[in-house]
Structures are given as structure tokens and as C-alpha cells.
Design a protein around this motif. Structure first.
Motif, PDB file in Angstrom:
ATOM      1  N   TYR A 125       0.843  -1.482   0.310  1.00 59.68           N
ATOM      2  CA  TYR A 125      -0.033   0.368  -0.352  1.00 59.68           C
ATOM      3  C   TYR A 125       0.824   1.921  -0.040  1.00 59.68           C
ATOM      4  O   TYR A 125       0.262   2.442   0.172  1.00 59.68           O
ATOM      5  N   LEU A 126       1.864   1.142  -0.277  1.00 56.61           N
ATOM      6  CA  LEU A 126       2.619   2.370   0.153  1.00 56.61           C
ATOM      7  C   LEU A 126       4.457   1.840  -0.388  1.00 56.61           C
ATOM      8  O   LEU A 126       5.007   0.823   0.069  1.00 56.61           O
ATOM      9  N   ARG A 127       5.223   2.523  -0.652  1.00 53.23           N
ATOM     10  CA  ARG A 127       6.264   3.280  -1.335  1.00 53.23           C
ATOM     11  C   ARG A 127       7.254   3.898  -0.817  1.00 53.23           C
ATOM     12  O   ARG A 127       6.790   4.798  -0.218  1.00 53.23           O
ATOM     13  N   ASP A 128       8.933   3.147  -0.216  1.00 53.64           N
ATOM     14  CA  ASP A 128       9.172   2.912   0.635  1.00 53.64           C
ATOM     15  C   ASP A 128      11.039   3.008   0.777  1.00 53.64           C
ATOM     16  O   ASP A 128      11.334   2.904  -0.423  1.00 53.64           O
ATOM     17  N   GLY A 129      11.988   3.610   1.289  1.00 54.43           N
ATOM     18  CA  GLY A 129      13.508   3.578   1.327  1.00 54.43           C
ATOM     19  C   GLY A 129      13.975   4.517   2.521  1.00 54.43           C
ATOM     20  O   GLY A 129      13.414   4.772   2.818  1.00 54.43           O
ATOM     21  N   LYS A 130      15.595   3.567   2.503  1.00 57.11           N
ATOM     22  CA  LYS A 130      15.802   3.674   3.557  1.00 57.11           C
ATOM     23  C   LYS A 130      16.201   5.157   3.389  1.00 57.11           C
ATOM     24  O   LYS A 130      17.310   5.258   1.839  1.00 57.11           O
ATOM     25  N   ILE A 198      19.592   5.983   9.181  1.00 61.00           N
ATOM     26  CA  ILE A 198      19.254   5.867   8.469  1.00 61.00           C
ATOM     27  C   ILE A 198      17.864   5.119   8.449  1.00 61.00           C
ATOM     28  O   ILE A 198      17.917   3.728   8.939  1.00 61.00           O
ATOM     29  N   THR A 199      16.514   5.781   8.379  1.00 64.44           N
ATOM     30  CA  THR A 199      15.190   4.444   8.251  1.00 64.44           C
ATOM     31  C   THR A 199      14.757   5.125   6.627  1.00 64.44           C
ATOM     32  O   THR A 199      15.183   5.547   5.859  1.00 64.44           O
ATOM     33  N   ASP A 200      13.543   4.010   7.207  1.00 62.23           N
ATOM     34  CA  ASP A 200      12.048   4.834   6.130  1.00 62.23           C
ATOM     35  C   ASP A 200      11.720   6.246   5.510  1.00 62.23           C
ATOM     36  O   ASP A 200      11.088   6.889   6.905  1.00 62.23           O
ATOM     37  N   ALA A 201      12.147   6.942   4.562  1.00 63.79           N
ATOM     38  CA  ALA A 201      11.474   7.702   4.220  1.00 63.79           C
ATOM     39  C   ALA A 201      10.167   8.564   4.770  1.00 63.79           C
ATOM     40  O   ALA A 201      10.457   9.561   4.718  1.00 63.79           O
ATOM     41  N   VAL A 217      16.921  13.573   4.839  1.00 66.98           N
ATOM     42  CA  VAL A 217      17.793  13.898   3.523  1.00 66.98           C
ATOM     43  C   VAL A 217      17.357  13.200   2.269  1.00 66.98           C
ATOM     44  O   VAL A 217      17.086  12.106   2.211  1.00 66.98           O
ATOM     45  N   HIS A 218      17.187  14.439   1.466  1.00 71.31           N
ATOM     46  CA  HIS A 218      16.307  13.338  -0.048  1.00 71.31           C
ATOM     47  C   HIS A 218      15.379  12.194   0.462  1.00 71.31           C
ATOM     48  O   HIS A 218      15.705  10.882  -0.072  1.00 71.31           O
ATOM     49  N   PRO A 219      14.679  12.753   1.056  1.00 74.53           N
ATOM     50  CA  PRO A 219      13.375  11.516   1.330  1.00 74.53           C
ATOM     51  C   PRO A 219      12.607  10.331   0.195  1.00 74.53           C
ATOM     52  O   PRO A 219      11.877   9.861  -0.150  1.00 74.53           O
ATOM     53  N   ASP A 220      13.040  11.680  -1.616  1.00 78.57           N
ATOM     54  CA  ASP A 220      12.718  11.289  -2.697  1.00 78.57           C
ATOM     55  C   ASP A 220      13.538  10.534  -3.270  1.00 78.57           C
ATOM     56  O   ASP A 220      12.754   9.805  -4.296  1.00 78.57           O
ATOM     57  N   GLN A 221      14.866  10.499  -2.752  1.00 79.56           N
ATOM     58  CA  GLN A 221      15.313   9.495  -3.832  1.00 79.56           C
ATOM     59  C   GLN A 221      16.202   8.296  -2.262  1.00 79.56           C
ATOM     60  O   GLN A 221      17.407   8.762  -2.778  1.00 79.56           O
ATOM     61  N   PRO A 222      15.432   7.537  -1.726  1.00 83.23           N
ATOM     62  CA  PRO A 222      16.254   7.100  -0.846  1.00 83.23           C
ATOM     63  C   PRO A 222      17.434   6.056  -1.017  1.00 83.23           C
ATOM     64  O   PRO A 222      16.894   5.898  -2.312  1.00 83.23           O
ATOM     65  N   PHE A 223      18.353   5.455  -0.540  1.00 85.44           N
ATOM     66  CA  PHE A 223      18.963   4.689  -1.196  1.00 85.44           C
ATOM     67  C   PHE A 223      18.727   3.707  -1.571  1.00 85.44           C
ATOM     68  O   PHE A 223      19.515   2.527  -2.747  1.00 85.44           O
ATOM     69  N   THR A 224      16.922   2.971  -1.226  1.00 82.87           N
ATOM     70  CA  THR A 224      16.867   1.758  -1.798  1.00 82.87           C
ATOM     71  C   THR A 224      15.349   1.414  -2.057  1.00 82.87           C
ATOM     72  O   THR A 224      14.896   2.565  -1.611  1.00 82.87           O
ATOM     73  N   PHE A 225      14.621   0.491  -2.613  1.00 78.32           N
ATOM     74  CA  PHE A 225      13.603   0.353  -2.703  1.00 78.32           C
ATOM     75  C   PHE A 225      12.821  -0.377  -1.875  1.00 78.32           C
ATOM     76  O   PHE A 225      13.324  -1.827  -1.037  1.00 78.32           O
ATOM     77  N   SER A 226      11.589  -0.285  -1.087  1.00 80.48           N
ATOM     78  CA  SER A 226      11.327  -1.658  -0.031  1.00 80.48           C
ATOM     79  C   SER A 226       9.445  -1.053  -0.602  1.00 80.48           C
ATOM     80  O   SER A 226       9.252   0.092  -0.549  1.00 80.48           O
ATOM     81  N   GLU A 227       8.686  -1.462   0.671  1.00 80.54           N
ATOM     82  CA  GLU A 227       7.272  -1.457   0.371  1.00 80.54           C
ATOM     83  C   GLU A 227       6.760  -1.621   1.825  1.00 80.54           C
ATOM     84  O   GLU A 227       7.369  -2.946   1.969  1.00 80.54           O
ATOM     85  N   LYS A 228       5.930  -0.900   1.786  1.00 80.26           N
ATOM     86  CA  LYS A 228       4.707  -1.790   2.631  1.00 80.26           C
ATOM     87  C   LYS A 228       3.209  -2.297   2.734  1.00 80.26           C
ATOM     88  O   LYS A 228       3.240  -2.039   1.548  1.00 80.26           O
ATOM     89  N   ALA A 229       3.510  -3.353   3.931  1.00 77.27           N
ATOM     90  CA  ALA A 229       1.911  -4.809   3.290  1.00 77.27           C
ATOM     91  C   ALA A 229       2.020  -4.856   4.628  1.00 77.27           C
ATOM     92  O   ALA A 229       2.660  -4.680   5.479  1.00 77.27           O
ATOM     93  N   TYR A 230       0.900  -5.819   4.774  1.00 78.16           N
ATOM     94  CA  TYR A 230       0.205  -6.193   6.043  1.00 78.16           C
ATOM     95  C   TYR A 230       0.806  -7.753   6.287  1.00 78.16           C
ATOM     96  O   TYR A 230       0.209  -7.916   5.154  1.00 78.16           O
ATOM     97  N   LEU A 231       1.535  -7.466   6.833  1.00 76.38           N
ATOM     98  CA  LEU A 231       1.863  -9.434   7.018  1.00 76.38           C
ATOM     99  C   LEU A 231       0.875 -10.013   7.526  1.00 76.38           C
ATOM    100  O   LEU A 231       0.171 -10.416   8.579  1.00 76.38           O
TER     101      LEU A 231
END
Length: 264
Positions: A125-130, A198-201, A217-231
Motif C-alpha cells: 500500500y506504500l512505496r518507501d526506502g532507506k 537511516i530509516t524509511d523515508a 535527507v533526499h526522502p524522494d530519492q532513498p538509497f533503497t526500494f521497499s514497500e509496506k504491506a500487512y503480514l
């Protein structure tokens, strides 16, 4: 022993080895109901959350819960027609607690392959990154991993989750400071006991809004790609229902209404 008797004895032995045809080898009975059926019969859905990851989940000293995913858990329970019970967990234990202590986990849970070995994720439901967060005066100093990974730099991290995994994998010269309470970790930066985290944007944006001295720091261009979902547990029926609920919430205005006060 006759040939017929020998054949009969051999046949029984084979069946015993295969685990069929004998009373002692009867298969163990299993509950064939989906977790969805169990939750409805119980009249309560149990949601694991860490309570330390705003804007998704927070539990204050009085035990009061808040956050985007806490409100969404309430919506999920309401649409299912059951009570909501929130269960405290930790980032280290969250994947093991799903299916054991609770029916699913909510609260900014990142999709990882390790967690996917133990359960099923809903659609993201959400795109994120470190990305880093630091004092605004140091924002230009910590733009890259090379700048961060230097002797004398103190990178603070909460243990047990993807933040710690990222720090351990990428910081070899900087000092990693492990701080057990993610609710107070940003105060360590403000008070000068750590240089950055260093945490999620999404978290860096929210914390920067709450603390004018901190800058994401540059939250629109994070170091990584990740996504949020429910487990969830390994239950396809329950996952199908949760996916349908989330799809509706994302498209009927529910998610936008709940997230707006937190994300703007």
C-alpha cells in the motif's frame, strides 16, 4: 506359516510403513477452517504492532495506540464485523508472532524475503526506502553512503528490523549505535549523542515535521526500494479477504482520509 498368511502379514507391514490402514497410524485431525472463519467465530481480530514507528503505529506511556495503521486496523475490524485487539510485538519477533499471538501484523511493516518465508503479505500500500535523517545543519554532510560511512560518524539504529539490517550491511567504518527505544531515538540526534539515523523515508518526513531541527535527507530519492504491506499467516483465504479490504480502502477514500493528518 502359509503363503496366504505371509502375504497378509507383508501387506499389513507395508500399510503400516505408509501410515495407512492401521488404527495406530491414523492421521492427526486438523482444523480446516480459514483464519478468516476463526476470527469471525471468535468475534475479535488480533493485530500485532510494535507501537514505536510513527506515523504508522505508536503506543504511548498510558497504553493508548495511534497511527495510520492503527486506524486502518480499526476500519478492517469494523468491515469484518468484529472487535479489534491490538497486541504489542517487537521488530525482531513480529514475523513469528503472526499466526501465534495475532492474526496479522500492521504498522509500517516492510516487505522482506525473510518475513515472506514465514507468512503472506497483502498487496503493498506504500512505496518507501532507506534514507538519512540528521540535524539540518548536517544535511549536506550526509548525502551519500560514502559520506556517512566514515570513522567518527555515529549512526544510530533501532535493533531487530530492516533499519539494523541495512546499517550492518552498509556501514563498516562508521560507528553503529544501537538504541533500544525507537520512540526516543530521534532525541538522541537532537541531543548530540548520535549524528544521524537511516530509516524509511516516510518516517524521516514525519519526524522532520515534528522536530524543526531535524531534516530528512533526499526522502524522494532513498538509497533503497521497499514497500509496506500487512503480514498474515499462510492462509490464502484470509489473504484474499485482506487484499479486497485494502483495495477498497485505497480506492474509496478511506486510506487517504486516515493518512492525511499524518502525511499531509
Amino acid at each position: 506359516m502359509t503363503i496366504k498368511a505371509k502375504a497378509l502379514t507383508f501387506g499389513v507391514a507395508v500399510l503400516t510403513v505408509l501410515g495407512i490402514g492401521t488404527a495406530g497410524a491414523a492421521p492427526e485431525a486438523h482444523d480446516a477452517r480459514s483464519r478468516l472463519d476463526v476470527v469471525q467465530a471468535r468475534g475479535e481480530i488480533r493485530v500485532c504492532s510494535t507501537g514505536d514507528y510513527r506515523p504508522f503505529t505508536y503506543r504511548d506511556a498510558a497504553g493508548v495506540w495511534s497511527g495510520i495503521d492503527i486506524d486502518l486496523a480499526g476500519d478492517l475490524a469494523q468491515r469484518l464485523g468484529v472487535r479489534l485487539q491490538l497486541v504489542q510485538t517487537t521488530w525482531k519477533a513480529i514475523a513469528d508472532d503472526v499466526g501465534r499471538k495475532c492474526d496479522l501484523a500492521m504498522g509500517g511493516v516492510s516487505v522482506t524475503l525473510d518475513r515472506a518465508k514465514k507468512g503472506l503479505y497483502t498487496a503493498p500500500y506504500l512505496r518507501d526506502g532507506k534514507t538519512p535523517i540528521t540535524l539540518c545543519e548536517n544535511e549536506k554532510r550526509f548525502q551519500t553512503l560514502e559520506q556517512i560511512d566514515q570513522p567518527g560518524v555515529r549512526a544510530i539504529v533501532n535493533p531487530g528490523g530492516t533499519n539494523e539490517q541495512f546499517a550492518d550491511a552498509n556501514l563498516k567504518r562508521a560507528r553503529i549505535v544501537r538504541h533500544p527505544d525507537n520512540n526516543t531515538i530521534f532525541a538522541e540526534i537532537i541531543e548530540g549523542r548520535a549524528d544521524l539515523m537511516i530509516t524509511d523515508a516516510t518516517e524521516t518526513r514525519w519526524q522532520a515535521k515534528q522536530n524543526p531541527r531535524l531534516c530528512a535527507v533526499h526522502p524522494d530519492q532513498p538509497f533503497t526500494f521497499s514497500e509496506k504491506a500487512y503480514l498474515l499467516p499462510r492462509d490464502v483465504v484470509f489473504k484474499e479477504w485482506a487484499d479486497q479490504w485494502l483495495h477498497l480502502a485505497l480506492n474509496d477514500g478511506t486510506y487517504a482520509r486516515i493518512a492525511k493528518p499524518w502525511l499531509g
